[in-house]
Design an enzyme around this catalytic site. Structure first.
Site, PDB file in Angstrom:
ATOM      1  N   ALA A  55     -15.698  55.566  57.687  1.00 28.73           N
ATOM      2  CA  ALA A  55     -17.022  56.148  57.899  1.00 28.73           C
ATOM      3  C   ALA A  55     -16.927  57.627  58.248  1.00 28.73           C
ATOM      4  CB  ALA A  55     -17.750  55.387  59.005  1.00 28.73           C
ATOM      5  N   TYR A  57     -14.402  59.704  57.562  1.00 31.48           N
ATOM      6  CA  TYR A  57     -13.902  60.421  56.392  1.00 31.48           C
ATOM      7  C   TYR A  57     -15.013  60.612  55.359  1.00 31.48           C
ATOM      8  CZ  TYR A  57     -11.190  61.376  52.191  1.00 31.48           C
ATOM      9  OH  TYR A  57     -10.695  61.943  51.045  1.00 31.48           O
ATOM     10  N   SER A 104      -9.693  58.760  41.389  1.00 32.94           N
ATOM     11  CA  SER A 104     -10.291  58.075  42.514  1.00 32.94           C
ATOM     12  C   SER A 104     -11.676  57.590  42.096  1.00 32.94           C
ATOM     13  CB  SER A 104     -10.375  59.032  43.700  1.00 32.94           C
ATOM     14  OG  SER A 104     -10.834  58.371  44.840  1.00 32.94           O
ATOM     15  N   GLU A 134     -17.227  44.232  40.541  1.00 34.10           N
ATOM     16  CA  GLU A 134     -16.049  43.593  41.121  1.00 34.10           C
ATOM     17  C   GLU A 134     -15.897  44.040  42.569  1.00 34.10           C
ATOM     18  OE1 GLU A 134     -12.858  46.823  39.266  1.00 34.10           O
ATOM     19  OE2 GLU A 134     -13.141  44.879  38.331  1.00 34.10           O
ATOM     20  N   LYS A 136     -14.245  45.534  45.881  1.00 33.24           N
ATOM     21  CA  LYS A 136     -13.314  46.644  46.093  1.00 33.24           C
ATOM     22  C   LYS A 136     -12.229  46.201  47.077  1.00 33.24           C
ATOM     23  CE  LYS A 136     -13.251  51.601  47.072  1.00 33.24           C
ATOM     24  NZ  LYS A 136     -12.198  51.594  48.103  1.00 33.24           N
TER      25      LYS A 136
END
Length: 733
Positions: A55, A57, A104, A134, A136
């Site tokens: 959170a 970051y 990323s 999908e 993570k």
């Protein structure tokens, strides 16, 4: 946070003023955010030891992007918003270049943000695609390369272009096939780069921690750290004893994989024996996507592995290609992050910690509580202002939030549960370690610091430990425990004697010694130098520390700069300064304006550097290290420090060069103002081809990019592109 003055309003005559420029306060905040994010990325990607919550970051990245969108002049190619992960660090694992960059993912944190992204994607494509959803996986990103169906290499993500070779360890993971199933309906392609996450199953993680605790060993904070720690073992047999698993969720470079949808890639993977997630689904429409997210949000703790969100992808591969990617993330996929989990626990005390630059940080001591997969007993509170803002009292029942990371956050008190026995925290007025009165460095600072920088035991201990870290001089054996032991034994009183340590010094420090044998005590057999002291002799750990200190003397200039613990000077700024000036002497002699003009440095870092070198005992540290043989210059003899022969050029080096290591070639390019890239594109200016070069040389020929051999590379470094004019095929092909 400081604020800049608002830009002038549009004049009444309707003329448009020049774009607003970022003022000093925003420049300082930008530099601060870049430094914090750089450090966090090095910890997360380089050492698999996170120092920030997800959170925290994410909030910093959002703020950085907002600043750069408002003031584009702040955005540079090296900004964390423009790259993936952290720059590759030299470790015990050999570097591996990924055939195709590992990107990323951009994140969204609300349903509204997700809707906006999906709407933009639909508009760009002209029609609503099929969405592949999908979960993570909260694991360690790994890149598998199969050649002719056999596992050739396995590597970590690294900086997205260069990772670390973990092939022997990956071969011990049962879920990773050593050879793809050739009996599948479609045979495996000649080259296949499969991407995925290595993870530690939740049930097995709990059992492992219980086993470690019984053995008196350090337990892992969470399953992700357990996976990373297990996969990065020097001895593959240790990895083999850990029940790691893997799930593949992407494809990189490949030849002969003829499918048209991401979901069919997964079907092919499954047929070849590659592990694929059981938790994905192709759906139509926004409502179906949100339903998938809601379902796994409710059942996130019921799965085989930890998750921290859901990834939404465009399933059609041709549509993915049309949407493309930024420098760090695809435009055809997004990660929806679940809100951080929250639990309640009792705040038993608030104490303070003194850091390497003297900053005094309060932290909460709580009843241990399990949150987001790990047990937490402490959480930072940043500063006294933050304690007051949150309104927490010692003894409060507090809300603790943690997003599967190592560092948790105290959100605030549960006021309704107060009993009246709670007490207010009072920030100490004097340093708890040295007794010196605390004060802010500047009147406007919210942080207070211990001004006794030279001899405060806490600051010195932290500086020594930081100097030995992988981000700095990478001195194995000199961590927190080693630094504390050296100081407690009186062997060091500041950093200046670090590289003068001898065996006679270390034999006085218990952690670097062992009990002498009978023969060593009686003199029947020659004792290891320096002999027996109080029944102890230097241990293998002590001998290794001396060797590591000697090796650290040859580290490049940027690492030496980081090791000095100059405030605001992290790896990114240190690399830029070393590339621009080339030597410590040139940096010391540079004016504040010259330092600030260095790309990625700016006024705040420049002022910090100038102030640091004005302190006499700081200068004595540099002089003592130089006298001990620590490398203080990167430039080659006879080459001017300001030689910028490659300014603005992008150079790719592939294959093996006789006169350069891979890292040495990269540093030579960067030192001359160039960019050392990991892949060939139309924007590549030169491709240097050595022995054993592979697909990059072919890609250069395909795109018509200039190719150099090693002789041509040396000419390019010395004279720039102009020096290559008229060169024959031996230098320029």
């Amino acid at each position: 946070m400081d604020t800049d003055e608002e830009p002038d309003a549009v004049p009444a005559d309707g003329t448009v003023p020049a774009p607003a420029q970022a003022g000093p306060a925003r420049q300082r905040r930008h530099a601060e955010l870049v430094g914090l994010i750089d450090d966090a990325q090095q910890a997360y990607y380089g050492r698999d030891a996170p120092v920030l919550t997800d959170a925290a970051y994410d909030a910093m990245m959002v703020e950085l992007e907002r600043l750069e969108n408002e003031f584009p002049e702040l955005r540079t190619p090296d900004s964390p918003t423009q790259r993936v992960g952290a720059p590759h660090e030299v470790t015990d694992f050999a570097p591996v270049e990924h055939p195709q960059q590992m990107l990323s993912l951009d994140d969204v944190f609300s349903v509204d943000e997700l809707r906006e992204w999906m709407a933009r994607t639909v508009e760009a494509l002209g029609a609503e695609p099929v969405w592949l959803c999908e979960v993570k996986i909260d694991g360690l990103a790994v890149d598998l390369q199969y050649v002719d169906g056999a596992l050739a290499t396995a590597a970590t993500r690294g900086d997205g272009r260069v990772g670390e070779d973990i092939t022997p360890n990956a071969r011990t993971i049962e879920a990773i096939p050593r050879r793809l199933d050739a009996s599948a309906p479609a045979p495996p392609p000649a080259l296949l780069e499969a991407r995925g996450e290595v993870f530690f199953p939740v049930e097995d993680f709990t059992a492992l921690n219980a086993e470690l605790e019984r053995a008196g060993k350090q337990v892992f904070a969470n399953p992700r750290n357990a996976a990373a720690g297990s996969l990065r073992q020097k001895d593959p047999s240790v990895t083999a004893r850990r029940p790691l698993s893997m799930i593949c969720h992407g494809v990189g470079a490949h030849t002969g994989l003829d499918v048209d949808r991401q979901s069919r890639v997964y079907e092919a993977f499954r047929a070849w024996g590659l592990p694929v997630s059981p938790y994905y689904e192709c759906v139509a429409g926004t409502d179906a996507v949100l339903e998938f997210i809601a379902h796994f949000g409710e059942h996130r703790h019921d799965l085989l592995h930890e998750i921290d969100g859901v990834v939404v992808k465009v399933d059609d591969l041709a549509a993915q290609a049309r949407l493309g990617a930024t420098s760090r993330a695809p435009r055809w996929a997004i990660a929806y992050k679940y809100p951080p989990e929250e639990v309640n626990t009792r705040l038993r005390d608030i104490r303070v910690n003194v850091g390497r630059t003297g900053r005094v940080t309060p932290y909460g001591v709580m009843d241990p509580v399990r949150v987001a997969g790990s047990t937490v007993a402490m959480a930072t509170l940043h500063n006294a202002f933050e304690v007051r803002r949150k309104g927490v009292l010692i003894g409060d029942m507090v809300v603790l939030r943690k997003a599967g990371d190592v560092i948790p956050e105290i959100v605030g008190p549960v006021v309704e549960l107060r009993t009246g026995a709670e007490t207010e925290f009072v920030m100490p007025t004097h340093c708890p370690e040295c007794g010196v009165e605390l004060r802010p460095e500047q009147e406007s600072d919210k942080d207070i610091r211990c001004p006794n920088q030279r001899s405060c035991p806490a600051q010195l201990r932290e500086r020594l430990s930081a100097a030995a870290s992988r981000n700095a001089l990478d001195i194995e054996g000199l961590g927190d425990e080693g630094a504390a032991a050296l100081l407690a034994a009186g062997v060091l009183d500041d950093e200046s004697r670090l590289f003068d340590l001898t065996a006679d010094d270390l034999v006085r420090v218990e952690v670097f010694t062992r009990a002498a044998t009978r023969k060593e005590l009686t003199g029947e057999r020659a004792a290891p130098a320096p002999g027996v002291v109080d029944g102890r002799v230097l241990s293998a750990v002590g001998v290794k520390l001396l060797a590591n200190l000697e090796a650290a003397k040859g580290q490049p200039l940027w690492r030496v700069l980081v090791a000095l613990s100059i405030r605001h000077v992290g790896p990114a700024a240190a690399r830029a300064l070393a590339a621009r000036f080339g030597s410590m002497a040139a940096i010391r002699a540079a004016s504040a304006e010259e330092l600030a003009d260095t790309e990625g440095v700016g006024a705040v870092i420049a002022a910090s550097l100038r102030a640091w070198f004005e302190v006499d005992w700081h200068r004595r540290i540099v002089e003592a290290w130089a006298a001990a043989g620590v490398r203080m210059a990167d430039e080659e003899p006879g080459r001017p420090v300001d030689d910028r022969t490659l300014s603005g050029l992008t150079v790719v080096v592939t294959g093996t060069l006789e006169g350069f290591t891979r890292e040495g070639a990269k540093e030579a390019i960067v030192a001359r103002g160039g960019r050392a890239a990991g892949s060939v594109s139309r924007r590549t200016d030169f491709v240097v081809v050595g022995a054993g070069a592979g697909s990059k040389a072919a890609r250069a020929a395909e795109l018509g990019r200039p190719v150099l051999d090693e002789a041509g590379f040396r000419t390019l470094l010395e004279k720039g592109p102009a020096g290559l004019a008229g060169k024959g095929p031996s230098a320029q092909k």
